[in-house]
Write a protein that holds these residues in place. Structure first.
Motif, short mmCIF file in Angstrom:
data_model
loop_
_atom_site.label_atom_id
_atom_site.label_comp_id
_atom_site.label_asym_id
_atom_site.label_seq_id
_atom_site.Cartn_x
_atom_site.Cartn_y
_atom_site.Cartn_z
N LEU A 207 10.37 -5.98 -2.79
CA LEU A 207 8.94 -6.16 -2.62
C LEU A 207 8.45 -7.50 -3.18
O LEU A 207 7.75 -8.24 -2.51
N VAL A 208 8.82 -7.79 -4.42
CA VAL A 208 8.25 -8.97 -5.07
C VAL A 208 9.23 -10.12 -5.23
O VAL A 208 8.84 -11.23 -5.60
N GLY A 209 10.50 -9.90 -4.95
CA GLY A 209 11.45 -10.99 -5.04
C GLY A 209 12.17 -11.04 -6.37
O GLY A 209 11.60 -10.74 -7.42
N ASP A 210 13.40 -11.42 -6.33
CA ASP A 210 14.21 -11.51 -7.54
C ASP A 210 13.69 -12.62 -8.44
O ASP A 210 13.49 -13.75 -8.01
N GLY A 211 13.45 -12.30 -9.70
CA GLY A 211 12.99 -13.31 -10.66
C GLY A 211 11.50 -13.51 -10.72
O GLY A 211 11.00 -14.32 -11.51
N ALA B 292 -4.51 -8.03 -12.51
CA ALA B 292 -3.43 -8.54 -11.68
C ALA B 292 -2.10 -8.49 -12.43
O ALA B 292 -1.05 -8.21 -11.84
N LYS B 293 -2.14 -8.73 -13.73
CA LYS B 293 -0.92 -8.66 -14.54
C LYS B 293 -0.37 -7.23 -14.57
O LYS B 293 0.84 -7.01 -14.41
N LYS B 294 -1.26 -6.25 -14.72
CA LYS B 294 -0.84 -4.85 -14.72
C LYS B 294 -0.26 -4.46 -13.36
O LYS B 294 0.75 -3.77 -13.27
N LEU B 295 -0.94 -4.92 -12.29
CA LEU B 295 -0.49 -4.57 -10.95
C LEU B 295 0.85 -5.23 -10.64
O LEU B 295 1.72 -4.61 -10.01
N THR B 296 1.04 -6.45 -11.08
CA THR B 296 2.32 -7.14 -10.88
C THR B 296 3.45 -6.38 -11.56
O THR B 296 4.52 -6.16 -10.97
N LYS B 297 3.23 -5.97 -12.79
CA LYS B 297 4.24 -5.22 -13.53
C LYS B 297 4.59 -3.92 -12.80
O LYS B 297 5.76 -3.55 -12.66
N LEU B 298 3.54 -3.27 -12.28
CA LEU B 298 3.74 -2.01 -11.56
C LEU B 298 4.54 -2.23 -10.28
O LEU B 298 5.48 -1.48 -9.98
N LEU B 299 4.19 -3.27 -9.53
CA LEU B 299 4.89 -3.55 -8.27
C LEU B 299 6.35 -3.94 -8.52
O LEU B 299 7.24 -3.56 -7.74
N ILE B 300 6.59 -4.68 -9.59
CA ILE B 300 7.98 -5.05 -9.92
C ILE B 300 8.79 -3.80 -10.26
O ILE B 300 9.92 -3.63 -9.81
N SER C 170 0.83 -1.21 0.00
CA SER C 170 0.00 0.00 0.00
C SER C 170 0.86 1.26 0.00
O SER C 170 0.56 2.24 -0.70
N TRP C 171 1.95 1.24 0.77
CA TRP C 171 2.84 2.40 0.83
C TRP C 171 3.55 2.60 -0.50
O TRP C 171 3.67 3.72 -1.00
N ILE C 172 4.03 1.51 -1.10
CA ILE C 172 4.70 1.60 -2.40
C ILE C 172 3.76 2.18 -3.45
O ILE C 172 4.14 3.05 -4.25
N LEU C 173 2.52 1.71 -3.45
CA LEU C 173 1.54 2.20 -4.43
C LEU C 173 1.15 3.65 -4.16
O LEU C 173 0.96 4.43 -5.10
N LEU C 174 1.04 4.02 -2.88
CA LEU C 174 0.72 5.41 -2.55
C LEU C 174 1.83 6.34 -3.02
O LEU C 174 1.57 7.43 -3.54
N ARG C 175 3.07 5.91 -2.87
CA ARG C 175 4.20 6.71 -3.34
C ARG C 175 4.15 6.89 -4.87
O ARG C 175 4.39 8.00 -5.39
N ALA C 176 3.82 5.82 -5.57
CA ALA C 176 3.71 5.92 -7.03
C ALA C 176 2.58 6.85 -7.43
O ALA C 176 2.71 7.65 -8.36
N TYR C 177 1.47 6.76 -6.71
CA TYR C 177 0.32 7.62 -6.98
C TYR C 177 0.68 9.08 -6.75
O TYR C 177 0.31 9.96 -7.54
N SER C 178 1.40 9.35 -5.68
CA SER C 178 1.76 10.74 -5.38
C SER C 178 2.70 11.30 -6.45
O SER C 178 2.60 12.48 -6.81
N ARG C 179 3.59 10.47 -6.95
CA ARG C 179 4.47 10.94 -8.03
C ARG C 179 3.67 11.25 -9.28
O ARG C 179 4.00 12.18 -10.03
N ALA D 235 -8.31 1.61 -3.07
CA ALA D 235 -8.98 1.28 -4.32
C ALA D 235 -8.84 2.43 -5.31
O ALA D 235 -8.60 2.23 -6.51
N ASP D 236 -8.95 3.69 -4.80
CA ASP D 236 -8.78 4.86 -5.66
C ASP D 236 -7.33 4.99 -6.13
O ASP D 236 -7.07 5.41 -7.27
N VAL D 237 -6.39 4.63 -5.26
CA VAL D 237 -4.97 4.68 -5.63
C VAL D 237 -4.69 3.72 -6.78
O VAL D 237 -4.06 4.09 -7.78
#
Length: 329
Positions: A312-316, A297-305, A143-152, A207-209
């Motif tokens: 956050l998501v692990g190497d590989g 989920a595919k879009k969110l995974t790409k974003l989190l990576i 949630s914090w990682i996504l909030l930071r991306a949203y703020s940028r 959800a809005d983020v």
């Protein structure tokens, strides 16, 4: 559908057909060990399953594996102490990248919020510049990682540099917020519901983020996770567990009396708190996982990576749609 999956489906269907022909007293309930945090939302669901006798209806012997906190659930699954754990699919995706044959079915799409106290003048994320924000978890919390991306994206600057984040366990940051030592708090939905009942209000929902970052629909992040191989070898009836869960959610979605009965487990501080928790839970009851959820989920995974890298998501880690359990398999 693979040959293995087809054979498994046929075997399961045959077993169920035979079971339905047996007298109820002659059927042997099949055990399923499910993780649950004491007094957490999964415990409310389990209690409803048992009270309504949905376990008996589906021939389940439901065993509860109590864990101290949410991060302990995956440990119980990997160690063999549980057959099914409740956790994030992002964790399960990381494990699949390591070779584990995990599957995920959604439990809840309810998400937390960024909240401010009653009477706060803050109306938006920009108004929290120079303020202290409590964050449930660590610096790599999703949630914090996504909030930071949203703020940028919306402010052109990282909220981590605009404000002062204070990290800690959910109960701790909640207490600090309630005692007036934090100007805002980013917390899980169960805590957000209780805070809302106490007068706090949303500045921004997660959800809005997620929607603001171009991911829609918001895919349920939390769900039931199990190993395909172990479930097949041990004949653990995950499908029956999911059926019982679905039945219990129908009750919790419609019956206020069911929520009144759950008061000792929920332990609300007031009637308003129970109402808020009920509202959040009901809003998060998911439907079947389909193509739209997989795409999101595919879009969110790409974003989190991209945002969290290996921390956050692990190497590989890569997206694998085979993780997600659908009605087709």
């Amino acid at each position: 559908m693979t040959d293995f999956t087809r054979r498994q489906a046929l075997a399961t269907g045959s077993a169920l057909a035979v079971a339905t022909m047996l007298p109820r007293f002659a059927r042997a309930a099949i055990p399923v060990r499910l993780t649950s945090v004491q007094f957490g939302s999964v415990s409310w669901l389990i209690d409803t399953i048992r009270f309504e006798k949905f376990d008996q209806k589906h021939g389940l012997d439901l065993h509860v594996v109590e864990v101290a906190n949410n991060p302990a659930a995956p440990v119980a699954l990997l160690s063999g102490a549980a057959d099914v754990a409740v956790s994030d699919w992002t964790w399960a995706l990381r494990q699949r990248a390591k070779g584990d044959d995990l599957k995920f079915a959604p439990y809840s799409s309810a998400l937390g919020s960024l909240m401010v106290p009653k009477g706060s003048s803050a109306k938006s994320l920009a108004d929290l510049k120079g303020k202290k924000i409590g964050v449930a978890g660590t610096g790599i919390d999703k949630s914090w990682i996504l909030l930071r991306a949203y703020s940028r994206k919306v402010l052109g600057k990282d909220i981590a540099t605009l404000a002062e984040p204070v990290f800690g366990a959910a109960p701790l940051v909640t207490a600090e917020f309630q005692n007036g030592r934090l100007d805002a708090v980013l917390n899980f939905w169960t805590y957000a519901a209780r805070l809302e009942a106490g007068g706090a209000r949303d500045v921004l929902t997660m959800a809005d983020v997620i929607k603001g970052l171009g991911v829609s629909p918001t895919p349920p992040l939390v769900g039931f996770i199990w190993s395909e191989k172990l479930v097949h070898e041990k004949r653990v009836p995950v499908d029956l567990l999911l059926a019982a869960v679905s039945d219990a959610n129908v009750v919790l979605a419609k019956s206020d009396a069911a929520w009144d009965r759950l008061r000792p487990l929920i332990r609300p501080a007031s009637d308003a708190e129970l109402v808020a928790i009920k509202k959040y839970y009901r809003s998060g009851i998911p439907g079947p996982w389909g193509a739209d959820e997989t795409s999101a989920a595919k879009k969110l995974t790409k974003l989190l990576i991209e945002l969290g890298d290996t921390e956050l998501v692990g190497d590989g880690t890569r997206f694998d749609q085979g993780l997600f359990h659908t009605q087709a398999g």
